[in-house]
Design an enzyme around this catalytic site. Sequence first.
Site, short mmCIF file in Angstrom:
data_model
loop_
_atom_site.label_atom_id
_atom_site.label_comp_id
_atom_site.label_asym_id
_atom_site.label_seq_id
_atom_site.Cartn_x
_atom_site.Cartn_y
_atom_site.Cartn_z
N ASP A 143 0.83 -1.21 0.00
CA ASP A 143 0.00 0.00 0.00
C ASP A 143 0.86 1.26 0.00
OD1 ASP A 143 -2.19 -1.56 -0.01
OD2 ASP A 143 -2.60 -1.40 2.14
N GLU A 191 -4.71 -29.84 -22.57
CA GLU A 191 -5.05 -28.75 -21.64
C GLU A 191 -6.52 -28.79 -21.27
OE1 GLU A 191 -4.27 -25.37 -24.11
OE2 GLU A 191 -2.22 -26.05 -24.58
N LYS A 197 -10.17 -27.48 -21.09
CA LYS A 197 -10.90 -26.49 -21.89
C LYS A 197 -11.68 -25.61 -20.93
CE LYS A 197 -13.67 -26.05 -26.05
NZ LYS A 197 -14.81 -25.19 -25.67
N ASP A 210 -14.28 -22.96 -19.76
CA ASP A 210 -15.55 -22.46 -20.25
C ASP A 210 -15.74 -21.02 -19.78
OD1 ASP A 210 -17.88 -22.42 -21.57
OD2 ASP A 210 -18.98 -23.70 -20.17
N ARG A 261 -13.67 -12.37 -28.87
CA ARG A 261 -13.64 -13.14 -30.10
C ARG A 261 -14.60 -12.57 -31.13
NH1 ARG A 261 -14.09 -19.65 -30.78
NH2 ARG A 261 -16.31 -19.50 -30.37
N GLU A 303 -8.54 -16.97 -21.93
CA GLU A 303 -9.94 -17.03 -21.52
C GLU A 303 -10.14 -16.18 -20.26
OE1 GLU A 303 -11.17 -19.22 -23.70
OE2 GLU A 303 -13.21 -19.60 -22.99
N TYR A 334 -3.44 -19.43 -23.15
CA TYR A 334 -3.02 -20.72 -23.70
C TYR A 334 -2.68 -20.66 -25.19
CZ TYR A 334 -7.99 -20.31 -24.63
OH TYR A 334 -9.22 -19.83 -25.00
N LYS A 347 -3.76 -30.40 -28.58
CA LYS A 347 -3.17 -29.61 -29.67
C LYS A 347 -1.83 -30.20 -30.08
CE LYS A 347 -4.83 -25.43 -27.39
NZ LYS A 347 -4.44 -24.26 -26.59
N LYS A 368 -14.93 -33.51 -25.44
CA LYS A 368 -15.93 -33.16 -24.44
C LYS A 368 -16.17 -34.36 -23.54
CE LYS A 368 -17.00 -28.97 -25.75
NZ LYS A 368 -18.12 -28.50 -26.52
N CYS A 383 -34.30 -28.55 13.69
CA CYS A 383 -33.33 -29.52 13.19
C CYS A 383 -33.98 -30.91 13.11
CB CYS A 383 -32.12 -29.57 14.11
SG CYS A 383 -30.97 -30.90 13.69
N CYS A 408 -32.13 -33.22 15.91
CA CYS A 408 -32.18 -33.00 17.36
C CYS A 408 -33.31 -32.08 17.79
CB CYS A 408 -30.85 -32.48 17.87
SG CYS A 408 -30.53 -30.78 17.35
N CYS A 422 -28.05 -25.66 12.51
CA CYS A 422 -28.45 -26.20 13.80
C CYS A 422 -27.40 -25.75 14.81
CB CYS A 422 -28.50 -27.72 13.73
SG CYS A 422 -28.53 -28.48 15.36
N CYS A 451 -25.54 -32.12 18.59
CA CYS A 451 -26.53 -32.67 17.67
C CYS A 451 -26.00 -33.98 17.08
CB CYS A 451 -26.80 -31.66 16.57
SG CYS A 451 -27.81 -32.30 15.23
P1 AMP Z 1 -15.75 -23.74 -29.30
O1 AMP Z 1 -16.12 -22.30 -29.14
O2 AMP Z 1 -16.56 -24.67 -28.45
O3 AMP Z 1 -15.61 -24.17 -30.70
O4 AMP Z 1 -14.29 -23.89 -28.69
C1 AMP Z 1 -13.27 -23.01 -29.02
C2 AMP Z 1 -12.98 -22.14 -27.84
O5 AMP Z 1 -12.52 -22.89 -26.76
C3 AMP Z 1 -11.88 -21.17 -28.08
O6 AMP Z 1 -12.32 -20.04 -28.75
C4 AMP Z 1 -11.46 -20.83 -26.69
O7 AMP Z 1 -12.19 -19.72 -26.23
C5 AMP Z 1 -11.93 -21.99 -25.85
N1 AMP Z 1 -10.87 -22.64 -25.06
C6 AMP Z 1 -10.97 -22.91 -23.75
N2 AMP Z 1 -9.86 -23.49 -23.28
C7 AMP Z 1 -9.01 -23.60 -24.32
C8 AMP Z 1 -7.68 -24.11 -24.47
N3 AMP Z 1 -7.02 -24.67 -23.44
N4 AMP Z 1 -7.13 -24.03 -25.67
C9 AMP Z 1 -7.80 -23.50 -26.72
N5 AMP Z 1 -9.03 -23.00 -26.65
C10 AMP Z 1 -9.65 -23.05 -25.46
ZN ZN Z 2 -29.39 -30.66 15.28
#
Ligand code: AMP
Ligand code: ZN
Length: 681
Positions: A45, A124, A126, A128, A147, A184, A236, A300, A324, A418, A421, A436, A441
């Site tokens: 700080d 790696e 994936k 979400d 994207r 991501e 990545y 990859k 998947k 509860c 008890c 509880c 209990c």
């Molecule tokens: P999709 O959109 O389902 O076709 O998947 C492609 C997307 O997966 C990419 O545009 C990335 O945003 C995402 N993604 C997540 N993890 C990874 C990873 N480890 N390597 C490459 N793409 C990834």
């Molecule tokens: Zn209880």
Amino acid sequence: MAHQKQPEEIEEIKKEIEKLREEIQYHDWRYYVLNDPIISDAEYDRLFRRLKELEEKYPQFITPDSPTQRIGEKIEGEFPTYPHSIPMLSLDNAFSYEEVEEFDRRIKRFLNLPQDTAIEYSVEPKVDGVSIELIYENRILKMALTRGDGFTGEDVTQNVKTIKTIPLRLLGENVPSYIEVRGEIYMERENFEKLNRELLSQGKKPFANPRNAAAGSLKHIDPSETAKRYLDSVVYGHGIIKGIEIKSQNELLEKLKNWGFKVIPEYKIVKGIKNAIEHTEYIQKILKDFKFESDGVVIKVNNFELREKLGEKAKSPRWAIAYKFPSEEATTRVLWIESQVGRTGTVTPVAILEPVRIGGVLVSRATLHNFEELKRKDVRIGDWVWVKRSGDVIPEIIKSIPERRVGNEIEYEEPKKCPACGSSLYKPEDEVALRCPNMSCPAQLIERIKHMLSRNAFDIEGLGEVFITQLVERKIINDVSDIFYLRKIDLMKFHGVGEKLATKIIENINRKKVIPLSKFIFALGIRHVGEAVAKLLAKKFKTLEGFMSANEAEIESVYGLGPKVAQSVAKFIRDEKNINSIKRMLSAGVKVLPYEEEVIAGKLAGKTFVFTGTLKSMTREEAKRQVIEKGGRVTDTVSASTNYLVVGDLEGKTTTTKLEKAQKLSVKIITEEEFLKLLKD
Ligand code: AMP
Ligand code: ZN
């Protein structure tokens, strides 16, 4: 101002500003990316305040990469759009291992390679989240693009700058003059739930999932709002790179790490598709430990030259595939809803389901987490619901299907008392949980004992749930410490338990009485204290006495622990009842090993390692660090006292001096995989 500053003085100030900026950037990286700070918050700080002060007086020296510039102005109107220099494609999907193997065969056919070639892959998780492209010029973050449609993205730089794991300026050596880094943005599950709770309490609509929440937050018009939502990032991939040459994914990820990024965790470079599948299975197993959502892996081609040859199709590259994990959702009916009391007294609604097979496992119960969620999802007895199971996590109900109601479904009322008890339940402030309050209990006691005996705590076998329940119900066990006072005759009172089994169980208990401090702390089942926190506490307080006499401030000062943990631990160790129960365990012969001994007694204690060849999954430095952490030693030459020679990739050579010597001295020779196994168990 008293006097006009001289040009030399101004020059000095500029230098100080630059130095502060670099220092803060370095400490941000230690803190946010490595989780390993080397200065206290107070020191940090001080640096930050000083920089701010100077920048306010001398705004001409403010640069866009200054740590003070993470939160910018509100965005007016729409986000401007820019084309990606290389389109951000999507990935082909595979839903079975056959399809993954076919991907591997296809690559070899395309490259005219014999089918028995072992291609090197990076495997790696994936993530979400929301994909992002980060553009750096001469170290400085210039732009962050979503994207978009793959060809053009939205400029969300202002908001991306608020994410602390994204460097505003690249650290380290060998930095390219220009680079597009891809990755991501995601929201940790915990933050997602917190955000939704807040939105609900403000009467706003919650987000459906962490991914939508991340996307929404990333496109908020007010960066200060984005900053509050604690987004995180991993990287990545890459677009255009200028100024240096990078030859493989492995090298890219290593470099990104050094430049200050948080790189995709648990990736592994493997040879051949079999090993890629093996690592895929590993990732599926540890999925629940990730703070981001993930529903698969990306495999990859590691080598960039091969990637180049393989090229792209219209929508996806030929050199990568997303596998998947098998669909883990199914519909079934809710037969009943009940309230379950956990180890710390939390009362949770659990749905009893018409058994349904999900991903090879028969599911007959699913958690609803808490009563607010039950209400929000509007799950009723008799409802058809969507159930999801991922990894080893308890299955959960995603949503009810009101369209399938027939009219006789029953809403489940939040209990007032509860179920175990009869104590009146209460709701602590800022919590959704119902609890509880009764420490004795029986339901809580059963859960605490189950936890105490579990594998990562005392690891005592032979006492299952049914057994424990009966011991508690018959009042043979009234406190967790009573486990260590069990006698053979107590056990032989149960149907089907003879002398032999009883002796065995008592022996199991006696054998496990010596326990490392960290496991003991974990075994206590304190709220908010999982294995990782228990380790931190053991490391800090060293002995059981040290731990028991810690105060809240000391606990909170442990890096990585917040006030929530500190409060919960302090409350626990001050409680008479808990103190007594620990004393009773010690009187019964439980011996808690101090932290130092725990480290020495590490799995690799007394073992000496030598490395030869190149390791694929980590640098030699990293390997060394891990061996030492587990109590082992690493030396440079093979001798009779060497326990293991770890052989990495010999890059074409058939042997090395070390290898020959090890063979002569009959030193155990292991592969990198075997070495990783040793580290793991
Ligand atoms: P999709 O959109 O389902 O076709 O998947 C492609 C997307 O997966 C990419 O545009 C990335 O945003 C995402 N993604 C997540 N993890 C990874 C990873 N480890 N390597 C490459 N793409 C990834
Ligand atoms: Zn209880």
